[in-house]
Design an enzyme around this catalytic site. Sequence first.
Site, PDB file in Angstrom:
ATOM      1  N   ARG A  18      23.473  -3.471  46.603  1.00 17.03           N
ATOM      2  CA  ARG A  18      24.791  -3.197  47.176  1.00 17.03           C
ATOM      3  C   ARG A  18      24.743  -2.911  48.674  1.00 17.03           C
ATOM      4  O   ARG A  18      25.783  -2.799  49.322  1.00 17.03           O
ATOM      5  CB  ARG A  18      25.466  -2.045  46.416  1.00 17.03           C
ATOM      6  CG  ARG A  18      25.936  -2.495  45.032  1.00 17.03           C
ATOM      7  CD  ARG A  18      26.891  -1.495  44.437  1.00 17.03           C
ATOM      8  NE  ARG A  18      26.191  -0.321  43.931  1.00 17.03           N
ATOM      9  CZ  ARG A  18      26.752   0.887  43.831  1.00 17.03           C
ATOM     10  NH1 ARG A  18      27.993   1.086  44.242  1.00 17.03           N
ATOM     11  NH2 ARG A  18      26.063   1.898  43.331  1.00 17.03           N
ATOM     12  N   GLY A 107      13.613   7.771  46.549  1.00 13.89           N
ATOM     13  CA  GLY A 107      13.574   7.437  47.977  1.00 13.89           C
ATOM     14  C   GLY A 107      14.932   7.259  48.611  1.00 13.89           C
ATOM     15  O   GLY A 107      15.060   7.290  49.831  1.00 13.89           O
ATOM     16  N   GLY A 141      23.817  10.021  34.787  1.00 14.35           N
ATOM     17  CA  GLY A 141      23.341  10.458  33.485  1.00 14.35           C
ATOM     18  C   GLY A 141      23.834  11.872  33.218  1.00 14.35           C
ATOM     19  O   GLY A 141      23.941  12.693  34.128  1.00 14.35           O
ATOM     20  N   ALA A 363      12.714   7.742  95.150  1.00 16.63           N
ATOM     21  CA  ALA A 363      13.647   6.859  94.447  1.00 16.63           C
ATOM     22  C   ALA A 363      13.117   5.431  94.404  1.00 16.63           C
ATOM     23  O   ALA A 363      12.528   4.945  95.363  1.00 16.63           O
ATOM     24  CB  ALA A 363      14.995   6.884  95.145  1.00 16.63           C
ATOM     25  N   TYR A 370       2.141  -3.698  83.777  1.00 13.71           N
ATOM     26  CA  TYR A 370       1.935  -4.815  82.845  1.00 13.71           C
ATOM     27  C   TYR A 370       1.719  -6.088  83.640  1.00 13.71           C
ATOM     28  O   TYR A 370       2.526  -6.436  84.512  1.00 13.71           O
ATOM     29  CB  TYR A 370       3.179  -4.934  81.951  1.00 13.71           C
ATOM     30  CG  TYR A 370       3.077  -5.956  80.852  1.00 13.71           C
ATOM     31  CD1 TYR A 370       1.988  -5.978  79.978  1.00 13.71           C
ATOM     32  CD2 TYR A 370       4.092  -6.895  80.675  1.00 13.71           C
ATOM     33  CE1 TYR A 370       1.916  -6.915  78.965  1.00 13.71           C
ATOM     34  CE2 TYR A 370       4.027  -7.828  79.648  1.00 13.71           C
ATOM     35  CZ  TYR A 370       2.936  -7.837  78.796  1.00 13.71           C
ATOM     36  OH  TYR A 370       2.876  -8.761  77.785  1.00 13.71           O
TER      37      TYR A 370
HETATM   38  C1  UD1 Z   1      19.309   7.377  37.588  1.00 16.35           C
HETATM   39  C2  UD1 Z   1      19.167   8.211  36.325  1.00 16.35           C
HETATM   40  C3  UD1 Z   1      20.473   8.949  36.049  1.00 16.35           C
HETATM   41  C4  UD1 Z   1      20.843   9.808  37.251  1.00 16.35           C
HETATM   42  C5  UD1 Z   1      20.884   8.962  38.518  1.00 16.35           C
HETATM   43  C6  UD1 Z   1      21.040   9.845  39.722  1.00 16.35           C
HETATM   44  C7  UD1 Z   1      17.595   7.045  34.869  1.00 16.35           C
HETATM   45  C8  UD1 Z   1      17.455   6.174  33.687  1.00 16.35           C
HETATM   46  N1  UD1 Z   1      18.844   7.345  35.227  1.00 16.35           N
HETATM   47  O1  UD1 Z   1      20.282   6.396  37.326  1.00 16.35           O
HETATM   48  O2  UD1 Z   1      20.352   9.773  34.919  1.00 16.35           O
HETATM   49  O3  UD1 Z   1      22.102  10.437  37.045  1.00 16.35           O
HETATM   50  O4  UD1 Z   1      19.660   8.223  38.674  1.00 16.35           O
HETATM   51  O5  UD1 Z   1      21.236   9.052  40.850  1.00 16.35           O
HETATM   52  O6  UD1 Z   1      16.627   7.461  35.422  1.00 16.35           O
HETATM   53  N2  UD1 Z   1      13.823   2.687  40.763  1.00 16.35           N
HETATM   54  C9  UD1 Z   1      12.585   2.114  40.824  1.00 16.35           C
HETATM   55  N3  UD1 Z   1      12.205   1.221  39.888  1.00 16.35           N
HETATM   56  C10 UD1 Z   1      13.028   0.868  38.872  1.00 16.35           C
HETATM   57  C11 UD1 Z   1      14.307   1.453  38.801  1.00 16.35           C
HETATM   58  C12 UD1 Z   1      14.669   2.371  39.757  1.00 16.35           C
HETATM   59  O7  UD1 Z   1      11.807   2.410  41.734  1.00 16.35           O
HETATM   60  O8  UD1 Z   1      12.596   0.040  38.047  1.00 16.35           O
HETATM   61  C13 UD1 Z   1      14.230   3.647  41.786  1.00 16.35           C
HETATM   62  C14 UD1 Z   1      15.390   3.148  42.623  1.00 16.35           C
HETATM   63  O9  UD1 Z   1      14.925   2.460  43.755  1.00 16.35           O
HETATM   64  C15 UD1 Z   1      16.119   4.419  42.959  1.00 16.35           C
HETATM   65  C16 UD1 Z   1      15.822   5.339  41.793  1.00 16.35           C
HETATM   66  O10 UD1 Z   1      14.682   4.816  41.164  1.00 16.35           O
HETATM   67  O11 UD1 Z   1      15.618   5.029  44.125  1.00 16.35           O
HETATM   68  C17 UD1 Z   1      16.977   5.452  40.823  1.00 16.35           C
HETATM   69  O12 UD1 Z   1      17.264   4.189  40.280  1.00 16.35           O
HETATM   70  P1  UD1 Z   1      18.733   3.737  39.955  1.00 16.35           P
HETATM   71  O13 UD1 Z   1      18.708   2.377  39.423  1.00 16.35           O
HETATM   72  O14 UD1 Z   1      19.614   3.983  41.114  1.00 16.35           O
HETATM   73  O15 UD1 Z   1      19.100   4.768  38.785  1.00 16.35           O
HETATM   74  P2  UD1 Z   1      20.538   5.094  38.228  1.00 16.35           P
HETATM   75  O16 UD1 Z   1      20.971   4.023  37.323  1.00 16.35           O
HETATM   76  O17 UD1 Z   1      21.428   5.446  39.349  1.00 16.35           O
END
Ligand code: UD1
Length: 446
Positions: A18, A107, A141, A363, A370
Site C-alpha cells: 500500500r 519494523g 487482532g 569570504a 576534488y
Molecule cells: C499483525 C497481527 C495482528 C496485530 C497487527 C498489529 C499476526 C497474525 N497478526 O497483523 O494481531 O493486531 O499485526 O499491527 O501476527 N511480516 C513479515 N513476514 C511475513 C508477514 C509479516 O516480516 O510473512 C512483517 C511485516 O513486514 C510487518 C509485520 O510483520 O512489519 C506485521 O505484518 P502484517 O501483515 O502487517 O500483520 P497484520 O495483518 O497487520
Amino acid sequence: MRDKPVALIVLAAGQGSRMQSDLPKVLHRLGAVPLVGHALAAGRSLDPEQVIVVAGHGADLVRKAVAKLDPDAQIALQEQQLGTGHAVQQAMPLLEGFGGRVIVLYGDTPFIGEDTLARLAGHDADVVVLGFEAADPGRYGRLVVSGNGLERIVEYKDATEAERDIALCNSGVMALDADLLRALIGQLRAENAAGEYYLTDLVALARAAGRRVDVVTCDEAETLGINTRVELAAAETAFQARARAAAMDNGVTLTDPGTVWFAQDTVIGRDAVIGPNVVFGPGVTVESGAEILPFCHLEGCHVSAGATVGPFARLRPGAELGADVHVGNFVEIKNTVLDEGVKVGHLTYLGDAHVGEATNIGAGTVTCNYDGVGKHRTEIGARAFIGSDTMLVAPVRVGNDAMTGSGSTITEDVPDGALAIGRARQVTKPGLALRLMAALKLKKGK
Ligand code: UD1
Ligand code: CA
C-alpha cells in the site's frame, strides 16, 4: 526475570504494497532515518545480546540499511512472506543456543516507547503480549482475556462478531522465553482465513501447554503502524511534534518550533537556540549554548558550545565545529574540523580540511578538494588569515600565523608565518575606461 538476556527479532519482510513503492516499506524515512531504525533504536534500549532483522522484500537494500543503522544486527531471510509466525521461524537458526527472553517487534511500527519495552521485558509471565485499547479496533487482532490472563489472540479475519466487539487489540509486540518459542513455533499451522502462519497462535499453544500468558498494555499512539504514505506523513507530523516538545522540555529554545525538523537521533544541549527553518539530518549533536540561525541544514556533524551557525549554512557529515566557532551565511562545511574560535563568515566551501584555532577564513574561500578522481586534504594552521576569494588547491598546507592574499590560488604549501600571494599583478591604465566606454557607445549608435 529482568536479568535474563534479551534477543530482539524485528519483522521487516513485508512488501508494504500500500506504499505504492519500489522501496521496501521499512526503508521509507521517518525523522530522517529508515522506519526500521526506530524499532531498532527502541529495542537497543533493552541492551539485547542479539538483534535479528527478518528481511524479505528488498532484502539486499534492507541488509545495507540495517548494517548502517546497527552494525551488530543480523539478517534472517524470509524468501516468501507466509505470515508473522513464519517470519519468526526464519530467525530461529540464528538463536541457536540462546536461552534468554525473545522480544518480537515490527519494523513498520516506529513509536513503541522504551518504557513500554522495559515493562514488557520485565514481566514474568511465560508469554507477554503488548496490547492496547483501540479507539477504532478495525482489522487488528483481538485479545481474548479470561480470569487467568490471555487465552488467545484471534485475527480479525477469523473472528466472530462477538470477538470483533473486543476493543483490546494486539500491537504485534510479544515477549517470551527462547526455549518456549523453540518448542512451540513448529506447531503453528496455516489453517486460517489468511492461510498464513500466525505468530499470534503461539498464545493459545502456550496456554494449551499450561504456560502463563499475560497482557501488558500501552497507549495506542505507540502501536501505530505505517501502511501508506498518508500514514507515513501523519507519523512524521507526530514524530516532529514530540521531538520539538522534547527538545524544549530539555531546555532548548526553538524560536518557531513548527519549522524545525529533527532526525531520530538529534541531540541538542540545554540553552542552545535554534532559529526558524532549521533542518537536522541524522547524526547531529549541538552542544549547550550554541546557536543555529535560520535556514540551516545540518547532518552528521558536531557543533560545540558557544558556536554560531548560519543563517543559511550547510554542515555536512564530518563537520566538527569547536567551541566559539562562527560559521556564517552561505557556507558549506564537509569532513572538516574547525578548532576553537575559527571564523568562516561568508560564501565559503571547506571540505576535507583541518583549520587551527582562531584562524579567519575570508569570504569566498574554496578548498579545491576534488580533482575529478580523488579527494585531497587542506591543512590550515592556527591564527592564520586566509584572504577573501582564496582557492586552496589540495593537497596543500597553510602554516600557523600564515596569510594568503585575497584572490590567491594557492597550489604550494605556505610555511608558518609566511604571506603567500598567487594572483596576476594588477595593471592600471589611466583614462582607458572613459575612452573605451565612449567607443562602445559610438559603435552601438551606428
Ligand atoms: C499483525 C497481527 C495482528 C496485530 C497487527 C498489529 C499476526 C497474525 N497478526 O497483523 O494481531 O493486531 O499485526 O499491527 O501476527 N511480516 C513479515 N513476514 C511475513 C508477514 C509479516 O516480516 O510473512 C512483517 C511485516 O513486514 C510487518 C509485520 O510483520 O512489519 C506485521 O505484518 P502484517 O501483515 O502487517 O500483520 P497484520 O495483518 O497487520
Ligand atoms: Ca499491519
